[in-house]
Design a protein around this motif. Structure first.
Motif, PDB file in Angstrom:
ATOM      1  N   ILE A  98       0.770  -1.289  -0.126  1.00  0.00           N
ATOM      2  CA  ILE A  98      -0.061   0.032   0.063  1.00  0.00           C
ATOM      3  C   ILE A  98       1.062   1.307  -0.026  1.00  0.00           C
ATOM      4  CG2 ILE A  98      -0.294  -0.010   2.527  1.00  0.00           C
ATOM      5  CD1 ILE A  98      -3.379   1.031   1.848  1.00  0.00           C
ATOM      6  N   ALA A  99       2.057   0.976   0.754  1.00  0.00           N
ATOM      7  CA  ALA A  99       3.013   2.336   0.588  1.00  0.00           C
ATOM      8  C   ALA A  99       3.269   2.476  -0.787  1.00  0.00           C
ATOM      9  CB  ALA A  99       4.302   2.072   1.661  1.00  0.00           C
ATOM     10  N   GLN A 100       3.591   1.468  -1.716  1.00  0.00           N
ATOM     11  CA  GLN A 100       3.792   1.835  -2.829  1.00  0.00           C
ATOM     12  C   GLN A 100       2.723   2.683  -3.675  1.00  0.00           C
ATOM     13  OE1 GLN A 100       2.108   0.454  -5.754  1.00  0.00           O
ATOM     14  NE2 GLN A 100       3.610   0.741  -7.538  1.00  0.00           N
TER      15      GLN A 100
ATOM     16  N   PRO B  45      -2.780   7.388   6.687  1.00  0.00           N
ATOM     17  CA  PRO B  45      -3.349   6.132   7.395  1.00  0.00           C
ATOM     18  C   PRO B  45      -4.482   6.671   8.599  1.00  0.00           C
ATOM     19  CG  PRO B  45      -1.037   6.051   6.954  1.00  0.00           C
ATOM     20  CD  PRO B  45      -1.330   7.343   6.568  1.00  0.00           C
ATOM     21  N   GLN B  46      -3.941   7.538   9.354  1.00  0.00           N
ATOM     22  CA  GLN B  46      -4.809   8.123  10.444  1.00  0.00           C
ATOM     23  C   GLN B  46      -6.206   8.716   9.895  1.00  0.00           C
ATOM     24  OE1 GLN B  46      -3.996   8.522  13.983  1.00  0.00           O
ATOM     25  NE2 GLN B  46      -2.698   6.672  12.963  1.00  0.00           N
ATOM     26  N   ALA B  47      -6.128   9.484   8.765  1.00  0.00           N
ATOM     27  CA  ALA B  47      -7.240  10.220   8.554  1.00  0.00           C
ATOM     28  C   ALA B  47      -8.120   8.918   8.055  1.00  0.00           C
ATOM     29  CB  ALA B  47      -7.071  10.817   7.129  1.00  0.00           C
ATOM     30  N   MET B  48      -7.492   7.814   7.462  1.00  0.00           N
ATOM     31  CA  MET B  48      -8.615   6.680   7.086  1.00  0.00           C
ATOM     32  C   MET B  48      -8.914   5.841   8.176  1.00  0.00           C
ATOM     33  SD  MET B  48      -6.615   5.140   3.403  1.00  0.00           S
ATOM     34  CE  MET B  48      -5.208   4.965   3.985  1.00  0.00           C
ATOM     35  N   ALA B  49      -8.120   5.605   9.148  1.00  0.00           N
ATOM     36  CA  ALA B  49      -8.794   5.136  10.469  1.00  0.00           C
ATOM     37  C   ALA B  49      -9.564   5.673  10.935  1.00  0.00           C
ATOM     38  CB  ALA B  49      -7.288   4.701  11.261  1.00  0.00           C
ATOM     39  N   PHE B  50      -9.559   7.047  10.915  1.00  0.00           N
ATOM     40  CA  PHE B  50     -10.438   7.976  11.671  1.00  0.00           C
ATOM     41  C   PHE B  50     -11.788   7.769  10.931  1.00  0.00           C
ATOM     42  CE2 PHE B  50     -12.496  12.086  10.485  1.00  0.00           C
ATOM     43  CZ  PHE B  50     -12.904  12.567  11.851  1.00  0.00           C
ATOM     44  N   GLY B  51     -11.955   7.390   9.394  1.00  0.00           N
ATOM     45  CA  GLY B  51     -13.385   7.590   8.796  1.00  0.00           C
ATOM     46  C   GLY B  51     -13.942   6.142   9.167  1.00  0.00           C
ATOM     47  N   PHE B  52     -13.053   5.197   9.240  1.00  0.00           N
ATOM     48  CA  PHE B  52     -13.580   3.760   9.583  1.00  0.00           C
ATOM     49  C   PHE B  52     -14.151   3.749  11.041  1.00  0.00           C
ATOM     50  CE2 PHE B  52     -11.078   2.278   5.806  1.00  0.00           C
ATOM     51  CZ  PHE B  52     -12.337   1.977   5.029  1.00  0.00           C
TER      52      PHE B  52
ATOM     53  N   GLY C 280     -20.088   0.162  -1.673  1.00  0.00           N
ATOM     54  CA  GLY C 280     -18.791  -0.686  -2.577  1.00  0.00           C
ATOM     55  C   GLY C 280     -17.632  -0.976  -2.026  1.00  0.00           C
ATOM     56  N   CYS C 281     -17.653  -0.469  -0.377  1.00  0.00           N
ATOM     57  CA  CYS C 281     -16.362  -0.658   0.294  1.00  0.00           C
ATOM     58  C   CYS C 281     -16.193  -2.042   0.605  1.00  0.00           C
ATOM     59  CB  CYS C 281     -16.318  -0.092   1.616  1.00  0.00           C
ATOM     60  SG  CYS C 281     -15.049  -0.177   2.690  1.00  0.00           S
TER      61      CYS C 281
ATOM     62  N   GLY D 123      -8.550  -4.467   1.928  1.00  0.00           N
ATOM     63  CA  GLY D 123      -9.308  -4.231   1.119  1.00  0.00           C
ATOM     64  C   GLY D 123      -9.968  -2.756   1.148  1.00  0.00           C
ATOM     65  N   LYS D 124     -10.291  -2.677   2.391  1.00  0.00           N
ATOM     66  CA  LYS D 124     -11.091  -1.438   2.970  1.00  0.00           C
ATOM     67  C   LYS D 124      -9.968  -0.249   2.671  1.00  0.00           C
ATOM     68  CE  LYS D 124     -12.542  -1.547   7.249  1.00  0.00           C
ATOM     69  NZ  LYS D 124     -12.632  -2.028   8.785  1.00  0.00           N
ATOM     70  N   PHE D 125      -8.894  -0.372   3.054  1.00  0.00           N
ATOM     71  CA  PHE D 125      -7.959   0.643   3.200  1.00  0.00           C
ATOM     72  C   PHE D 125      -7.596   1.000   1.753  1.00  0.00           C
ATOM     73  CE2 PHE D 125      -6.578   2.532   7.275  1.00  0.00           C
ATOM     74  CZ  PHE D 125      -7.638   1.879   7.951  1.00  0.00           C
ATOM     75  N   TYR D 126      -7.266  -0.012   0.813  1.00  0.00           N
ATOM     76  CA  TYR D 126      -7.251   0.445  -0.440  1.00  0.00           C
ATOM     77  C   TYR D 126      -8.320   1.286  -1.048  1.00  0.00           C
ATOM     78  CZ  TYR D 126      -3.010  -2.670  -1.031  1.00  0.00           C
ATOM     79  OH  TYR D 126      -1.863  -3.313  -1.204  1.00  0.00           O
ATOM     80  N   TRP D 127      -9.470   0.897  -0.883  1.00  0.00           N
ATOM     81  CA  TRP D 127     -10.620   1.476  -1.399  1.00  0.00           C
ATOM     82  C   TRP D 127     -10.648   2.879  -0.811  1.00  0.00           C
ATOM     83  CZ3 TRP D 127     -14.945   3.692   1.032  1.00  0.00           C
ATOM     84  CH2 TRP D 127     -16.218   3.865   0.262  1.00  0.00           C
ATOM     85  N   MET D 128     -10.374   3.026   0.177  1.00  0.00           N
ATOM     86  CA  MET D 128     -10.499   4.460   0.760  1.00  0.00           C
ATOM     87  C   MET D 128      -9.288   5.352   0.285  1.00  0.00           C
ATOM     88  SD  MET D 128     -12.127   6.371   2.865  1.00  0.00           S
ATOM     89  CE  MET D 128     -13.057   5.760   4.382  1.00  0.00           C
ATOM     90  N   LEU D 129      -8.085   4.556   0.369  1.00  0.00           N
ATOM     91  CA  LEU D 129      -7.021   5.544  -0.230  1.00  0.00           C
ATOM     92  C   LEU D 129      -7.151   6.008  -1.754  1.00  0.00           C
ATOM     93  CD1 LEU D 129      -3.918   6.572  -0.098  1.00  0.00           C
ATOM     94  CD2 LEU D 129      -3.361   4.339  -0.913  1.00  0.00           C
ATOM     95  N   ASP D 130      -7.829   5.075  -2.660  1.00  0.00           N
ATOM     96  CA  ASP D 130      -8.109   5.584  -3.851  1.00  0.00           C
ATOM     97  C   ASP D 130      -9.154   6.449  -3.897  1.00  0.00           C
ATOM     98  OD1 ASP D 130      -6.482   3.542  -4.690  1.00  0.00           O
ATOM     99  OD2 ASP D 130      -8.377   2.319  -5.347  1.00  0.00           O
ATOM    100  N   ARG D 131     -10.122   6.737  -2.758  1.00  0.00           N
ATOM    101  CA  ARG D 131     -11.146   7.752  -3.006  1.00  0.00           C
ATOM    102  C   ARG D 131     -10.701   8.931  -2.537  1.00  0.00           C
ATOM    103  NH1 ARG D 131     -12.717   3.557  -3.932  1.00  0.00           N
ATOM    104  NH2 ARG D 131     -14.480   3.237  -5.448  1.00  0.00           N
TER     105      ARG D 131
END
Lengths: 179, 654
Positions: free
Chosen positions: B343-345, B358-365, B380-381, B387-395
């Protein structure tokens, strides 16, 4: 020709230890500045990192003989699964690349193992490589005595190759008339 | 002739395409050195206090440090400055790599970008030739990918490219600028670059950087190298392995992650997993890291190997530094390090801050689990953590749906979401996410660094003084014996007196006076690094570094020809420290903003914390609201700041 004993100086390169920092380029260009160390410019360095990080190509190469022509080759080599271009190993200053040429004049550069008076115990690129990717070696060999071409001659030859004898002669005449 | 610096800046007006080579005033170098110092001065002089980060008038400055391009080991940092979209304060973020020295060799100390380009462009600086080129074909491309494409396009493998990814183009407040094996990540300066319509700046130079006293300068550099060797052979005993050596946190070298994974918080900085590091995990993580790590690599002219080339099968190669191998995995509760590297790539190509995102995504969940964000936001998540974190990073980088809200960081997102979301944005200082650390007993030194640091990020400020006391007197005496970096013997006494428990332990010791002294020393070295372009990994970050207050004046003098002693250099530090603070004060920052997260320490001491700030402000010559006093400013030659503050009524006349 007479045989003489000669000290052969070489720098062995351990590609795996190179971290790609270019400290060798930095200190080489500083050492060869006039006055010594007064300026820094890796483009004037006589050692060059051939570097392509994403393909893990890290090859420090120090400058060898000037050559007037490009080679016929340009083969690719695969070593330990990594692809290298032949240019990545070549030490020549040649028409096809900028490496080992003075950036302003285009004159060829050649490694002199940091000749100094008094002599240094090893070339500075080796001293500055704390990762030991560059290893200095000396050995004595009996070789045929050769006449070392002067820097000026090498430089002029490269100019002649580039611009033709006539143009170089004309320029020298013009310059001497100015004085 | 100018020494160490080139004496020229490159000024580019992106609206008109006008490019100018501008000679700079050497007096500014005497007052501020360069890098952060002269960036701050330029922003003070040229950007009005009420300019918004995405206004055309916001300047985006890429500066080399004063010593970049000289043989000084580790002098390679680029200091990027602008008003930050996330904090709305002065933002300065730095990156190592190879860009800053290359800029010097091209003949410039800074690149100053003003206004906005109507279309996406990239800038190609090749010595005196500067072009603004169309970048429409690079739109949406990854940051690393962009650098490679540009190098091919200009047919110069020696060019150095600083680029943004999709996040910067979309003005994600946490967007980074990527370059070489490094990135300027904090404070959203990649978003300012994207807002200005600049995809990348490529630079190549073949000119000289001159030195005033060459032989002396190189001798000092060799002393630095000798000391690095000495420290390699003699790690500091009695401290954690990551603190024992030199360099930035050597996360690519170290595989034992017991300390980070068990002491830092997982998820939205919530949970400590005390028994995480099992034998099985240790073995698996070792395999993963060694398999993807092709080579340990450095920045320009530095013997340390703090970064690595990372080649994960099936995805494009990238370069990693520091800590992001853990941040995504820990935020997502994924126990597999392979996910961290994968995911770092993607995040590096998008160009985002590996601490904040990563903090902002964890906060969202977390808001989803609490029912504050409804399921409609997560259509669609996927259900698995990866999978959740890839989905959120893309968004997030595309600013789509919930991603558009989270793209502003947890502070602004929580305001938008409302409905009690603010409580969940619990790890911010001045609107900016911090490391996920939640500790027990308040530590006075760290309290001050967290509260008052203008970089709004404590990492790498600490380093001159140990993080905790040595248990025995023998260890303390051994530590101070070769402490050549110490500016004053009083620090040796502080260290000898410091105990694990009792009256001479946290939180009562170091006392507010002593804590202020220690922080002042740590800040001083950091301000030198940021002006000189020296990597913190050889200076302000590790214990017993090769650069310190006793050799910096000699190195700067030999390089630039300026006559400078320790007292003179300390004055410059104070001037830069006060100018940077004044930029923020002019934008409204006050004591009330200097608050570490409420749950940062379990045991808090409100009276002591007030006393700490009072003492620190007084020592700095600031009033009780953290505003530099008129006489302090005038003493440092910052009369113009005092006048401005008077005019605005920030300080009262007389």
């Amino acid at each position: 020709m007479a045989k003489v004993k000669k000290k052969i100086k070489t720098i062995k390169i351990d590609l795996d230890k190179c971290n790609g920092c270019r400290a060798c380029e930095a200190i080489c260009s500083a050492f060869h500045a006039t006055p010594k160390y007064s300026s820094n410019n890796p483009a004037r360095s006589r050692i060059r990192m051939i570097r392509d990080p994403l393909r893990d190509v890290y090859v420090p190469v120090y400058a060898g003989e000037y050559t007037a022509a490009e080679c016929m080759g340009r083969d690719k080599y695969i070593i330990d699964g990594k692809e290298y271009d032949e240019c990545g190993f070549c030490r020549a200053s040649c028409p096809s690349r900028d490496a080992f040429k003075e950036p302003d004049s285009g004159l060829p550069l050649k490694c002199d193992m940091c000749e100094d008076d008094p002599p240094l115990d090893k070339p500075l690129c080796v001293k500055w490589c704390l990762n030991d990717a560059l290893i200095y070696e000396e050995r004595e060999e009996e070789v045929e005595e050769d006449i070392k071409a002067e820097d000026v001659q090498i430089g002029l030859e490269s100019m002649v190759d580039k611009y033709g004898m006539e143009k170089v002669m004309d320029t020298i005449v013009r310059m001497s008339q100015k004085d | 002739m100018r020494y160490a610096e080139t004496g020229y800046n490159l000024e580019i007006d992106l609206a008109t395409g006008n490019v100018e080579r501008v000679e700079t005033d050497p007096r500014l170098t005497e007052l501020h050195l360069g890098g952060l110092g002269t960036n701050a001065k330029m922003i003070w002089d040229r950007v009005p206090a009420d300019v918004k980060p995405f206004d055309a008038e916001n300047l985006l400055i890429f500066s080399s440090g004063l010593l970049c391009g000289t043989p000084a080991p580790g002098a390679n940092r680029t200091i990027v400055s602008a008003y930050s979209p996330q904090t709305e304060l002065f933002g300065y973020s730095m990156m190592g790599g190879f860009w800053a020295p290359e800029l010097k060799y091209a003949g410039y100390d800074k690149v100053v970008l003003r206004n906005k380009s109507p279309n996406l462009v990239y800038i190609w600086i090749n010595n005196d030739k500067v072009e603004i080129r169309d970048a429409s074909h690079l739109k949406g491309k990854g940051a690393v990918e962009t650098a490679e494409l540009i190098k091919k396009e200009i047919n110069d493998p020696g060019a150095q490219v600083a680029a943004i990814g999709l996040a910067g183009e979309n003005r994600v407040f946490m967007a980074s600028i990527e370059q070489g094996r490094s990135s300027a990540s904090r404070l959203g300066l990649g978003a300012v670059m994207g807002d200005k319509g600049v995809k990348a700046i490529a630079v190549r130079g073949t000119k000289d950087v001159n030195l005033a006293k060459p032989a002396e300068f190189v001798k000092l550099c060799e002393e630095v190298l000798d000391y690095i060797k000495l420290r390699e052979e003699n790690p500091v005993p009695g401290v954690m392995p990551i603190l024992a050596g030199l360099g930035s946190p050597q996360e690519m070298k170290h595989i034992d992650e017991k300390w980070h994974t068990e002491n830092f918080m997982w998820g939205n900085s919530r949970v400590r997993r005390k028994d995480f590091w099992t034998k099985e995990i240790a073995e698996k993580w070792k395999d993963v890291q060694l398999n993807v790590r092709t080579r340990l690599i450095s920045c320009y002219n530095c013997p340390m190997k703090c970064g690595a080339i990372i080649s994960v099968p099936g995805i494009s190669t990238y370069m990693m530094k520091c800590f992001s191998k853990l941040t995504y995995a820990m935020a997502a509760f994924v126990d597999d390090l392979d996910f961290g590297f994968r995911i770092a790539q993607r995040a590096t190509e998008y160009g985002v801050d590996g601490f904040s995102v990563p903090q902002a995504m964890a906060f969202g969940f977390e808001l989803r689990e609490e029912g504050i964000l409804g399921e409609e936001y997560f259509e669609g998540c996927p259900s698995d953590n990866e999978g959740k974190f890839y989905w959120m990073l893309d968004r997030l980088v595309r600013r789509e749906g919930i991603g558009d809200i989270l793209a502003d960081g947890t502070y602004w997102a929580s305001k938008k979401i409302g409905n009690g979301a603010e409580k969940f944005a619990h790890n911010n200082i001045k609107k900016h996410e911090q490391l996920p650390l939640k500790l027990g007993m308040l530590n006075p030194v760290y309290y001050l660094m967290y509260a008052t640091g203008e970089k709004i990020n404590i990492t790498q400020i600490e380093g001159q003084f140990p993080q905790s006391p040595f248990p025995t007197m023998e260890e303390r005496e051994a530590f101070i014996k070769d402490w050549i970096q110490c500016p004053d013997d009083k620090f040796k006494k502080y260290l000898l007196d410091w105990e694990l428990r009792g009256e001479f332990a946290n939180p009562t010791y170091p006392t507010p006076e002593i804590a202020s002294d220690i922080v002042d020393w740590q800040e001083m070295i950091h301000y030198f690094d940021d002006a000189l372009g020296i990597c913190a990994g050889l200076s302000s970050f590790p214990l017993k570094p090769p650069y310190h207050i006793h050799n910096f004046p000699k190195i700067i003098s030999a390089g630039t020809g300026m006559e400078l002693d320790e007292e003179g250099l300390k004055e410059i530090y104070k001037r830069n420290r006060n100018l940077v603070r004044s930029l923020n004060v002019r934008r409204g920052m006050r004591r009330a903003d200097e608050v570490p997260p409420e749950d940062h320490w379990k045991k808090r001491f409100p009276e002591l914390e007030q006393k700490l700030l009072d003492t620190y402000y007084e020592m700095k010559g600031w009033d009780n609201d953290g505003i530099p006093k008129k006489e302090s400013l005038e003493r440092l030659g910052l009369d113009y700041v005092a006048e401005d503050f008077e005019k605005r009524g920030i300080i009262k006349n007389g």
